[in-house]
Design an enzyme around this catalytic site. Structure first.
Site, short mmCIF file in Angstrom:
data_model
loop_
_atom_site.label_atom_id
_atom_site.label_comp_id
_atom_site.label_asym_id
_atom_site.label_seq_id
_atom_site.Cartn_x
_atom_site.Cartn_y
_atom_site.Cartn_z
N ASN A 54 -18.63 1.08 21.30
CA ASN A 54 -19.40 1.49 22.61
C ASN A 54 -19.94 0.21 23.37
O ASN A 54 -21.25 -0.34 22.84
CB ASN A 54 -20.41 2.49 22.20
CG ASN A 54 -21.50 2.86 23.37
OD1 ASN A 54 -21.06 2.63 24.53
ND2 ASN A 54 -22.52 3.64 23.37
N LYS A 66 -21.38 -0.04 25.79
CA LYS A 66 -22.59 0.21 26.85
C LYS A 66 -22.51 -0.73 28.20
O LYS A 66 -21.24 -0.77 28.39
CB LYS A 66 -23.80 -0.06 26.21
CG LYS A 66 -24.07 0.70 24.80
CD LYS A 66 -25.24 0.99 24.31
CE LYS A 66 -25.37 1.51 22.90
NZ LYS A 66 -26.56 1.78 22.24
N HIS A 81 -24.17 10.95 25.16
CA HIS A 81 -24.90 9.78 24.43
C HIS A 81 -26.31 10.19 24.64
O HIS A 81 -26.86 10.35 25.80
CB HIS A 81 -24.24 8.51 24.88
CG HIS A 81 -24.91 7.39 24.05
ND1 HIS A 81 -25.99 7.06 24.06
CD2 HIS A 81 -24.29 6.73 22.98
CE1 HIS A 81 -26.17 5.82 23.19
NE2 HIS A 81 -25.38 5.92 22.45
N GLU A 126 -28.49 8.01 25.21
CA GLU A 126 -29.05 7.09 26.41
C GLU A 126 -28.86 7.96 27.77
O GLU A 126 -29.73 7.93 28.64
CB GLU A 126 -28.49 5.80 26.57
CG GLU A 126 -29.10 5.00 25.52
CD GLU A 126 -27.98 4.07 24.82
OE1 GLU A 126 -26.99 3.59 25.63
OE2 GLU A 126 -28.34 3.28 23.75
N GLU A 141 -25.71 10.48 15.78
CA GLU A 141 -26.55 8.96 16.14
C GLU A 141 -28.02 9.48 16.31
O GLU A 141 -28.44 9.86 17.20
CB GLU A 141 -26.00 8.49 17.58
CG GLU A 141 -24.41 8.22 17.52
CD GLU A 141 -24.39 7.26 18.51
OE1 GLU A 141 -23.67 6.14 18.37
OE2 GLU A 141 -24.72 7.41 19.60
N GLY A 200 -29.71 0.78 18.29
CA GLY A 200 -30.16 -0.52 18.89
C GLY A 200 -31.44 -1.08 18.16
O GLY A 200 -32.07 -1.94 18.80
N SER A 211 -27.00 1.36 14.67
CA SER A 211 -27.13 -0.10 14.00
C SER A 211 -26.17 -0.20 12.76
O SER A 211 -26.38 -0.54 11.88
CB SER A 211 -28.66 -0.14 13.33
OG SER A 211 -29.52 -0.22 14.46
#
Ligand code: PGA
Length: 256
Positions: free
Chosen positions: A13, A15, A99, A101, A171, A177, A217
């Protein structure tokens, strides 16, 4: 992972990283490093504008291209958005949906995620549906309940036949991250719980064939342990997918 029943899928991904020229460069570096990935499917979920470049660069390889989002309506007055059929027409195979985010910054709800899942399936795209808890929710002990709700909502109205097209990605938001990975036991526990939820909805045989990834991560050093869990059938990889050697090492771990 359990290759007897389901595919192992390693997805990058990217991003909002890599211009089209940088994308070309990264893929050129990556391709020779993962040409032997026989036992797992590899997907690169790149920014919209990188999709044509990625498809061209990956034409002669087994690596698939995915998008990171899509609109929930088929078409219409949605300035700046991209539809499922546009992605399908280009040759995109997967699309990340829900996701964390997007849930956090664009207020995507479980209902919207479900709408997108239906449209992706109707269009012939494989959704990678993301679910996960915040640190606060984990500390409150509600992780499994919360993820059960997310999974049930995402699958609402989805037929058993279409279920096979769906990939889940667990996730934990606190691991994305941050360099803080869930332990393999934590990832395995949630993966198993997702499968139990699916089993209750669709039966054992259908549940056993669904790929459930871990993301947050994940890197070359921890991939092996995470993938050793029975219900961790791959990874959704952010940061480490931006470096060819790191991503290739994860693919290698999944290929053993
Ligand atoms: P990360 O991101 O690997 O950089 O933690 C994973 C993701 O958000 O999909």
């Amino acid at each position: 992972m359990n290759r007897r029943y389901r595919k192992t899928i390693i997805a990058g991904n990217w991003k909002m990283n890599k211009t089209p020229s940088e994308a070309r460069q990264l893929i050129d570096e990556l391709k020779p490093l993962i040409s032997k990935a026989k036992w797992c499917e590899v997907v690169l979920c790149v920014p919209y504008v990188d999709i044509p470049v990625a498809l061209r660069a990956l034409k002669d390889s087994r690596i698939a291209v995915g998008a990171q989002n899509m609109h929930h309506e088929e078409s219409g007055a949605y300035t700046g958005d991209v539809s499922a059929s546009m992605l399908k027409d280009l040759g995109v195979k997967y699309v990340i949906i829900g996701h964390s985010e997007r849930r956090a910054y664009y207020h995507e709800t479980d209902t919207l995620v479900n709408q997108k899942v239906h449209l992706a399936l109707k269009t012939g795209l494989r959704p990678i549906v993301c679910v996960g808890e915040t640190l606060e929710q984990r500390d409150q002990g509600v992780t499994l309940d919360l993820i059960t709700v997310q999974v049930k909502a995402a699958l609402s109205g989805v037929s058993a036949e279409k279920l096979r097209q769906i990939v889940f990605a667990y996730e934990p938001i606190w691991a994305i991250g941050t360099g803080r990975t869930a332990t393999s036991e934590q990832a395995g526990e949630v993966g198993a719980s997702i499968r139990t939820t699916i089993r209750k909805m669709y039966g054992a045989r259908a549940a056993r064939s669904v790929t459930i990834q871990y993301g947050g991560s994940m890197n070359a050093a921890n991939a092996h342990d995470l993938l050793a869990q029975l219900d961790v059938d791959g990874g959704l990889i952010g940061g480490a997918s931006l470096k060819a050697a790191d991503f290739a090492a994860i693919v290698q771990a999944a290929n053993q």
